[in-house]
Design a protein around this motif. Structure first.
Motif, PDB file in Angstrom:
ATOM      1  N   GLU A 506       0.831  -1.206   0.000  1.00 37.84           N
ATOM      2  CA  GLU A 506       0.000   0.000   0.000  1.00 37.84           C
ATOM      3  C   GLU A 506       0.864   1.255   0.000  1.00 37.84           C
ATOM      4  O   GLU A 506       0.643   2.182  -0.791  1.00 37.84           O
ATOM      5  CB  GLU A 506      -0.913  -0.003   1.224  1.00 37.84           C
ATOM      6  CG  GLU A 506      -1.863   1.180   1.279  1.00 37.84           C
ATOM      7  CD  GLU A 506      -2.821   1.093   2.452  1.00 37.84           C
ATOM      8  OE1 GLU A 506      -3.804   1.856   2.468  1.00 37.84           O
ATOM      9  OE2 GLU A 506      -2.579   0.269   3.355  1.00 37.84           O
ATOM     10  N   ASP A 509       2.699   1.547  -3.450  1.00 33.69           N
ATOM     11  CA  ASP A 509       1.861   1.968  -4.569  1.00 33.69           C
ATOM     12  C   ASP A 509       1.577   3.475  -4.510  1.00 33.69           C
ATOM     13  O   ASP A 509       1.596   4.153  -5.543  1.00 33.69           O
ATOM     14  CB  ASP A 509       0.548   1.190  -4.556  1.00 33.69           C
ATOM     15  CG  ASP A 509      -0.286   1.460  -5.801  1.00 33.69           C
ATOM     16  OD1 ASP A 509       0.197   1.179  -6.917  1.00 33.69           O
ATOM     17  OD2 ASP A 509      -1.392   1.995  -5.650  1.00 33.69           O
ATOM     18  N   GLN A 510       1.319   3.983  -3.318  1.00 32.30           N
ATOM     19  CA  GLN A 510       1.096   5.424  -3.175  1.00 32.30           C
ATOM     20  C   GLN A 510       2.340   6.204  -3.588  1.00 32.30           C
ATOM     21  O   GLN A 510       2.253   7.235  -4.276  1.00 32.30           O
ATOM     22  CB  GLN A 510       0.725   5.741  -1.729  1.00 32.30           C
ATOM     23  CG  GLN A 510      -0.635   5.211  -1.308  1.00 32.30           C
ATOM     24  CD  GLN A 510      -0.909   5.410   0.170  1.00 32.30           C
ATOM     25  OE1 GLN A 510      -0.009   5.742   0.937  1.00 32.30           O
ATOM     26  NE2 GLN A 510      -2.160   5.207   0.584  1.00 32.30           N
ATOM     27  N   ASN A 513       2.629   6.059  -7.377  1.00 28.25           N
ATOM     28  CA  ASN A 513       1.617   6.897  -8.020  1.00 28.25           C
ATOM     29  C   ASN A 513       2.045   8.364  -8.049  1.00 28.25           C
ATOM     30  O   ASN A 513       1.795   9.086  -9.028  1.00 28.25           O
ATOM     31  CB  ASN A 513       0.278   6.761  -7.293  1.00 28.25           C
ATOM     32  CG  ASN A 513      -0.374   5.414  -7.548  1.00 28.25           C
ATOM     33  OD1 ASN A 513      -0.055   4.740  -8.530  1.00 28.25           O
ATOM     34  ND2 ASN A 513      -1.287   5.008  -6.673  1.00 28.25           N
ATOM     35  N   LYS A 539      -8.230  -0.329  -2.832  1.00 27.97           N
ATOM     36  CA  LYS A 539      -8.532   1.093  -2.688  1.00 27.97           C
ATOM     37  C   LYS A 539      -7.356   1.945  -3.164  1.00 27.97           C
ATOM     38  O   LYS A 539      -7.534   3.108  -3.547  1.00 27.97           O
ATOM     39  CB  LYS A 539      -8.847   1.421  -1.223  1.00 27.97           C
ATOM     40  CG  LYS A 539     -10.160   0.832  -0.724  1.00 27.97           C
ATOM     41  CD  LYS A 539     -10.415   1.237   0.725  1.00 27.97           C
ATOM     42  CE  LYS A 539     -11.753   0.679   1.217  1.00 27.97           C
ATOM     43  NZ  LYS A 539     -12.012   1.058   2.634  1.00 27.97           N
ATOM     44  N   THR A 540      -6.165   1.358  -3.082  1.00 29.74           N
ATOM     45  CA  THR A 540      -4.950   2.053  -3.519  1.00 29.74           C
ATOM     46  C   THR A 540      -4.504   1.559  -4.890  1.00 29.74           C
ATOM     47  O   THR A 540      -4.277   2.331  -5.809  1.00 29.74           O
ATOM     48  CB  THR A 540      -3.824   1.838  -2.487  1.00 29.74           C
ATOM     49  OG1 THR A 540      -4.275   2.270  -1.212  1.00 29.74           O
ATOM     50  CG2 THR A 540      -2.582   2.596  -2.888  1.00 29.74           C
TER      51      THR A 540
END
Length: 567
Positions: A506, A509-510, A513, A539-540
């Motif tokens: 998580e 990935d953030q 991004n 969600k991510t």
């Protein structure tokens, strides 16, 4: 309703036994006895116990396994690989030169504790514990054990004894004994003769019982050449009759040494039994019942412990002899037990003239069969890391001793598994000319790469131990790959994702991004993807960034970006 025949396979043997099998089982039992007697006596002395206890142990373990053991052909008994371990426990608790009666009592307690552990492991279906010793560490451990046994028996072969404990001390004592002129020439000659007969027949006439021939010829040589008058130690007359039922007893102060020894012996016995049972089951078309094997060998240890016995294991060599002699069922073992009992009852003096150097030759021949130098050579050629594990296990046994050695072997096996999880193999993939699919660019250095796309394979479950390794590698790609847009993880080897790894994914990935890079997964197993959903990672991570194949992911990237392959 519980099927008692499942837990007591001897009932099934009796109810399904065919009379036509009896002649073969009788012959095989008699042939087997010729090996059981000298080996049982020799391995008892290897364990630091009176030779007669090896016969007591053989009788009871054969009878108990015939009742509780699932295999139709496996043969149990005193074992060369367990002898040094038992000796270490006895010396550790009683010290060198202990009273034989005290040593027998403690060895029986060790057998009882080992048997209980094996039975409990069988009931709990813990056969997987045999996997704690990987093949490389087994090879190193057995080679170290073979050297330890060999050096420990050399003084006996040369006709004298040493007081040292451990490989180095015994080797030093042996060299000093030779320098001091302690060699008994007649003992050395008869010992080398027995060793030559056993090893020679094993190599050139394997169906001929070399141990029996060596024993018979050595006994015959004693009066002919007056070996006793020439300083050769003999076994002497064995006690007549059968030992009384005795409950093993030990003091609380001995519990720590006994528990450590029992754990080590349990693991070695379990590994030997599962591997031997698998080998012979494959040849006879039978199915291995690992849990019941543990119950069977555990019952054998418990039974032997109540009649002055010590821990036992499966014997590959004796099982092979029984098979070659035509054994059909465990009746073969029962015949062997009865034959040994008759020997003790009616002819205890039959082995009085057996030379001690001949028993040493029997043990040394067994040690040579434990050693596997070709396997060490193979490991060196095939995988240096596993060769290093084998060498470390070898040195652990040779330098630190048998029990610490097996602890090191188990520890190395576990650490090797953890190392593979911690630092799994990782590969960047490309399209190789003339080969379908996508392959490691280190293997195919000319493989094509697509601009802005990186295909990455991580060959392990994604768990707490390696999640940060995965994250750091992805960060490295994001930092060093020019104009990177997609990182596609070929996730077929990723068989699990735990919560620690989920948190790392998580965060990663953030982070990607924010750099304009998409983290994409291809070929992820459905159960792993279900966990991803359950962890709410979608969600991510874009739910559309999960593709059934790498080809599908590449096609989607090309459609979105218009990129084409280049070198």
């Amino acid at each position: 309703m519980i099927d008692i025949r499942g837990w007591v396979p001897g009932i099934r043997t009796v109810t399904t036994y065919k009379v036509s099998w009896l002649p073969r089982d009788l012959v095989a039992g008699i042939v087997l006895t010729t090996l059981l007697v000298p080996q049982g006596m020799a391995y008892a002395e290897l364990a630091g116990l009176p030779a007669i206890t090896g016969l007591y142990t053989s009788i009871l373990c054969l009878l108990a396994y015939a009742v509780f053991g699932p295999s139709r052909i496996l043969v149990l008994g005193p074992d060369s690989s367990l002898g040094p371990m038992i000796a270490v426990v006895l010396v550790g608790s009683l010290g060198a030169g202990a009273d034989p009666a005290e040593a027998v009592a403690l060895a029986s307690a060790l057998g009882l504790l080992t048997g209980v552990l094996l039975v409990l492991a069988g009931v709990a279906k813990l056969g997987f514990l045999a996997d704690l010793l990987s093949h490389p560490t087994q090879v190193g451990y057995l080679n170290g054990l073979a050297l330890t046994i060999l050096v420990g028996q050399l003084p006996k072969l040369f006709g004298f004894s040493v007081d040292g404990e451990g490989l180095i001390a015994e080797a030093k004592g042996f060299v000093e004994g030779i320098a001091d002129g302690k060699i008994v020439p007649a003992a050395l000659v008869i010992g080398l003769f027995g060793l030559a007969v056993i090893v020679g027949l094993r190599l050139w006439l394997p169906r001929v019982p070399g141990v029996l021939i060596a024993v018979v010829l050595s006994i015959a040589a004693v009066p002919v050449f007056g070996l006793e008058d020439r300083g050769v130690d003999l076994v002497g007359s064995l006690p007549q009759g059968f030992p009384p039922f005795t409950v093993p007893a030990f003091s609380f102060s001995d519990l720590g040494v006994l528990a450590a020894g029992a754990l080590g012996i349990t693991l070695v016995s379990l590994t030997d039994t599962i591997s031997t049972a698998s080998a012979f089951a494959a040849r006879t078309g039978q199915e291995v019942r690992g849990s019941q094997e543990m119950v069977g060998i555990g019952a054998a240890n418990v039974a032997a412990s109540f009649f002055q016995g010590f821990p036992v294991s499966t014997s590959g060599s004796r099982t092979a002899v029984a098979e070659q002699a035509g054994a059909r069922t465990q009746v073969t073992g029962v015949v062997g037990a009865v034959a040994i009992s008759l020997l003790l009852l009616f002819a205890p003096g039959l082995l009085r003239d057996l030379p001690q150097p001949t028993l040493a030759a029997v043990v040394i021949a067994a040690a040579l069969s434990l050693a596997d130098l070709p396997a060490m050579t193979s490991l060196w050629r095939r995988r240096r890391v596993e060769f290093g594990l084998a060498v470390a296990a070898f040195l652990g046994v040779a330098v630190l001793g048998v029990l610490p050695g097996i602890g090191i072997a188990v520890g190395l096996s576990v650490l090797n598994v953890f190392r593979r999880l911690w630092w799994p193999y990782q590969a960047v993939l490309g399209r190789a000319h003339g080969v379908s699919g996508y392959h490691d660019v280190s293997v195919y250095p000319d493989a094509e790469r697509m601009p802005g796309l990186l295909l990455f394979r991580f060959d392990a479950p994604l768990i707490f131990a390696n999640a940060r390794v995965f994250r750091d590698r992805i960060r490295e790609f994001a930092r060093t790959e020019p104009e990177l847009k997609w990182i596609v993880v070929a996730a077929e080897p990723i068989t699990d994702v735990d919560t620690t790894a989920a948190d790392v994914l998580e965060e990663l990935d953030q982070e990607l991004n924010e750099q304009g890079i998409s983290l994409v997964f291809a070929e992820m197993k459905s159960r792993v993807q279900e966990k991803i959903v359950r962890y709410q990672l979608t969600k991510t991570i874009d739910p559309e960034h999960f593709y059934p194949t790498v080809e599908d992911a590449v096609a989607a990237y090309r459609q979105q970006t218009g990129a084409e392959w280049n070198v």
